[in-house]
Write an enzyme that holds these catalytic residues in place. Structure first.
Site, PDB file in Angstrom:
ATOM      1  N   PRO A   1       0.826  -1.206   0.000  1.00  0.00           N
ATOM      2  CA  PRO A   1       0.000   0.000   0.000  1.00  0.00           C
ATOM      3  C   PRO A   1       0.863   1.260   0.000  1.00  0.00           C
ATOM      4  O   PRO A   1       1.845   1.326   0.724  1.00  0.00           O
ATOM      5  CB  PRO A   1      -0.791  -0.120   1.312  1.00  0.00           C
TER       6      PRO A   1
ATOM      7  N   CYS B   1       0.271   5.499  -0.019  1.00  0.00           N
ATOM      8  CA  CYS B   1      -0.526   6.724  -0.067  1.00  0.00           C
ATOM      9  C   CYS B   1      -0.143   7.539  -1.297  1.00  0.00           C
ATOM     10  O   CYS B   1       1.047   7.680  -1.600  1.00  0.00           O
ATOM     11  CB  CYS B   1      -0.239   7.584   1.156  1.00  0.00           C
TER      12      CYS B   1
ATOM     13  N   GLN C   1      -6.024  -1.292   1.994  1.00  0.00           N
ATOM     14  CA  GLN C   1      -5.584  -1.210   3.384  1.00  0.00           C
ATOM     15  C   GLN C   1      -6.492  -0.223   4.126  1.00  0.00           C
ATOM     16  O   GLN C   1      -6.724   0.884   3.655  1.00  0.00           O
ATOM     17  CB  GLN C   1      -4.141  -0.727   3.446  1.00  0.00           C
TER      18      GLN C   1
ATOM     19  N   TYR D   1       0.501   4.369  13.445  1.00  0.00           N
ATOM     20  CA  TYR D   1      -0.861   4.892  13.259  1.00  0.00           C
ATOM     21  C   TYR D   1      -1.752   4.349  14.381  1.00  0.00           C
ATOM     22  O   TYR D   1      -1.280   3.620  15.264  1.00  0.00           O
ATOM     23  CB  TYR D   1      -1.371   4.576  11.847  1.00  0.00           C
TER      24      TYR D   1
ATOM     25  N   ARG E   1      -1.189  -5.538   8.558  1.00  0.00           N
ATOM     26  CA  ARG E   1       0.225  -5.137   8.588  1.00  0.00           C
ATOM     27  C   ARG E   1       0.556  -4.724  10.012  1.00  0.00           C
ATOM     28  O   ARG E   1      -0.167  -3.904  10.599  1.00  0.00           O
ATOM     29  CB  ARG E   1       0.441  -3.976   7.619  1.00  0.00           C
TER      30      ARG E   1
ATOM     31  N   ARG F   1       8.556   1.057  -3.305  1.00  0.00           N
ATOM     32  CA  ARG F   1       9.259   1.999  -4.193  1.00  0.00           C
ATOM     33  C   ARG F   1       9.779   1.359  -5.477  1.00  0.00           C
ATOM     34  O   ARG F   1       9.753   1.995  -6.534  1.00  0.00           O
ATOM     35  CB  ARG F   1      10.391   2.679  -3.410  1.00  0.00           C
TER      36      ARG F   1
HETATM   37  C1  LIG Z   1       4.889   6.811  -1.431  1.00  0.00           C
HETATM   38  C2  LIG Z   1       4.736   5.829  -0.309  1.00  0.00           C
HETATM   39  C3  LIG Z   1       3.535   5.713   0.340  1.00  0.00           C
HETATM   40  C4  LIG Z   1       3.352   4.775   1.363  1.00  0.00           C
HETATM   41  N1  LIG Z   1       2.107   4.594   1.917  1.00  0.00           N
HETATM   42  C5  LIG Z   1       1.891   3.546   2.757  1.00  0.00           C
HETATM   43  C6  LIG Z   1       0.585   3.180   3.150  1.00  0.00           C
HETATM   44  O1  LIG Z   1      -0.424   3.735   2.687  1.00  0.00           O
HETATM   45  N2  LIG Z   1       0.452   2.146   4.031  1.00  0.00           N
HETATM   46  C7  LIG Z   1       1.535   1.440   4.500  1.00  0.00           C
HETATM   47  O2  LIG Z   1       1.374   0.517   5.302  1.00  0.00           O
HETATM   48  N3  LIG Z   1       2.785   1.746   4.101  1.00  0.00           N
HETATM   49  C8  LIG Z   1       2.974   2.755   3.224  1.00  0.00           C
HETATM   50  N4  LIG Z   1       4.239   2.993   2.740  1.00  0.00           N
HETATM   51  C9  LIG Z   1       5.323   2.065   3.112  1.00  0.00           C
HETATM   52  C10 LIG Z   1       5.460   0.976   2.045  1.00  0.00           C
HETATM   53  O3  LIG Z   1       4.269   0.207   1.929  1.00  0.00           O
HETATM   54  C11 LIG Z   1       6.633   0.045   2.360  1.00  0.00           C
HETATM   55  O4  LIG Z   1       6.385  -0.644   3.563  1.00  0.00           O
HETATM   56  C12 LIG Z   1       7.963   0.793   2.485  1.00  0.00           C
HETATM   57  O5  LIG Z   1       8.102   1.756   1.460  1.00  0.00           O
HETATM   58  C13 LIG Z   1       9.141  -0.172   2.432  1.00  0.00           C
HETATM   59  O6  LIG Z   1       9.101  -0.923   1.241  1.00  0.00           O
HETATM   60  P1  LIG Z   1      10.028  -0.587  -0.051  1.00  0.00           P
HETATM   61  O7  LIG Z   1      11.460  -0.584   0.455  1.00  0.00           O
HETATM   62  O8  LIG Z   1       9.743  -1.699  -1.018  1.00  0.00           O
HETATM   63  O9  LIG Z   1       9.635   0.762  -0.566  1.00  0.00           O
HETATM   64  C14 LIG Z   1       4.437   3.959   1.758  1.00  0.00           C
HETATM   65  C15 LIG Z   1       5.675   4.100   1.107  1.00  0.00           C
HETATM   66  C16 LIG Z   1       5.841   5.015   0.084  1.00  0.00           C
HETATM   67  C17 LIG Z   1       7.165   5.095  -0.616  1.00  0.00           C
END
Ligand SMILES: Cc1cc2nc3c(=O)[nH]c(=O)nc-3n(C[C@H](O)[C@H](O)[C@H](O)COP(=O)(O)O)c2cc1C
Length: 370
Positions: A25, A27, A102, A184, A229, A323
């Protein structure tokens, strides 16, 4: 080459994911009073083409006050529900792969600026709102001091989680994921850093999140999937720990949740986090080994071989990526090629597969271009 685990289907609850790559997920901060916008149509369209086994829509909030920012999505009104229905229809028009959402509440981290406007607490001229939390303790310096929730308000929040879940059910999502991580609201109840209540919601810090999970399980169909999560640690002395996470996971499993995504951090701003590739995988492994529930590893996983090694070694059942998929929405296609696996492309884009290019016996253009 043996068939890679990454492209092996997996069943969670009543839903089968065609592969184990999950788009975490994320945002988008682009909603209007909780309603998905044209940006979301473009974003979901792009993610629908990705080939990922599951796409999870961003943290979507159960009340207006539960939004992190003015741009966060919600499922608290009929308008929200209609806008999200449209976006999910678009997704379904492109792929048969499942889609989830989510569901959460930001608690004391609500009423903040979108990241590209600073990401801090909203100032007086930016239409801030009163935040809520288990205790009247601000997230950090310069953050709003939340209102301490009464027991009656806690009960109404459980109802709000259920109402949003019913909206998600009507929209037709395959999967709902509860947001109980990253500092949160649900996590604020779990962590001793943010929950200093003396009533039963403080003596038993898991009480409110477990009430939410149980109430959502009641209304979420068994032939779909309900997951969560969680944080494995706050990365702060005196905070939530991996051992707490295992106890929590056992309770969630008892309630009947189908999977757990294990993340960490973001409870307080001053935590020192040892970020490195796969730095949270050990936590997913611990939860999986000690409870047997299906787990998803997340965090700094971007290389297909790394993702495959995590699954093949039995440390987790699924990989969530955030990402890396924004950076390269074709990640799954290229990982499939790397492992010699054929996956479905949207037919409109099928000719992009390099094996269909004239002269494809030669090296692939992308690789010779550098
Ligand atoms: C732009 C952005 C928005 C995110 N929004 C959420 C979210 O809505 N809910 C959540 O649990 N984590 C959110 N995260 C965290 C990601 O889901 C993820 O756990 C975190 O970026 C680590 O994973 P990665 O290294 O693959 O980016 C967000 C991350 C990014 C980069």
């Amino acid at each position: 080459m043996p068939h890679p685990k990454l492209f092996e289907p997996i069943q969670i609850g009543g839903v089968t994911l065609p592969n184990r790559v999950v788009i975490a997920p994320m945002c988008q901060y682009s909603a209007d009073d909780g309603c998905m916008s044209d940006w979301h149509l473009a974003h979901l369209g792009s993610m629908a083409c990705s080939g990922a086994g599951l796409f999870v829509v961003e943290k979507t909030n159960v009340t207006r006050e539960g939004r992190i920012t003015h741009g966060c999505t919600g499922l608290y009104s009929d308008h929200n529900e209609a806008a999200m229905t449209r976006a999910v229809q678009l997704y379904r028009g492109i792929t048969k792969n499942p889609i989830g959402v989510q569901i959460g509440h930001a608690g004391r981290k609500a009423s903040s600026q979108v990241p590209w406007q600073g990401g801090k607490a909203l100032g007086p001229a930016e239409s801030p709102w009163q935040t809520v939390a288990p205790s009247a303790i601000a997230f950090g310096e310069g953050w709003h001091v939340p209102h301490e929730l009464s027991k009656d308000e806690i009960r109404r929040l459980v109802e709000a989680f259920v109402a949003a879940t019913l909206r998600a059910r009507r929209i037709g999502f395959d999967v709902v994921e509860i947001h109980s991580a990253h500092g949160y609201l649900l996590h604020q109840f779990l962590s001793p850093l943010s929950n200093q209540r003396t009533d039963e919601y403080g003596r038993n810090r898991m009480k409110f999140p477990l009430e939410v999970a149980a109430a959502m399980r009641e209304v979420w169909p068994k032939d779909r999937a309900l997951g969560i999560r969680i944080n494995a640690t706050d990365w702060v002395e005196g905070g939530w720990t991996p051992e707490d996470a295992v106890v929590y996971a056992r309770e969630l499993q008892r309630i009947g949740l189908d999977f757990i995504c294990v993340s960490s951090g973001a409870t307080v701003p001053h935590a020192k986090i040892p970020v490195a590739p796969g730095f949270q995988v050990g936590f997913a492994e611990k939860v999986k080994k000690e409870t047997g529930i299906k787990t998803r590893a997340v965090g700094m996983i971007a290389d297909p071989e790394h993702a495959e090694q995590i699954l093949a070694s039995g440390k987790a059942d699924m990989i969530a990526m955030a990402r890396a998929l924004l950076d390269n929405p074709r990640w799954v296609w290229h990982a499939a090629e790397r492992f010699g696996v054929k996956i479905d492309y949207p037919p409109q884009y099928a000719r992009s597969h390099w094996s269909l290019w004239p002269g494809s016996k030669l090296a692939r253009p992308r690789e010779t271009a550098a």
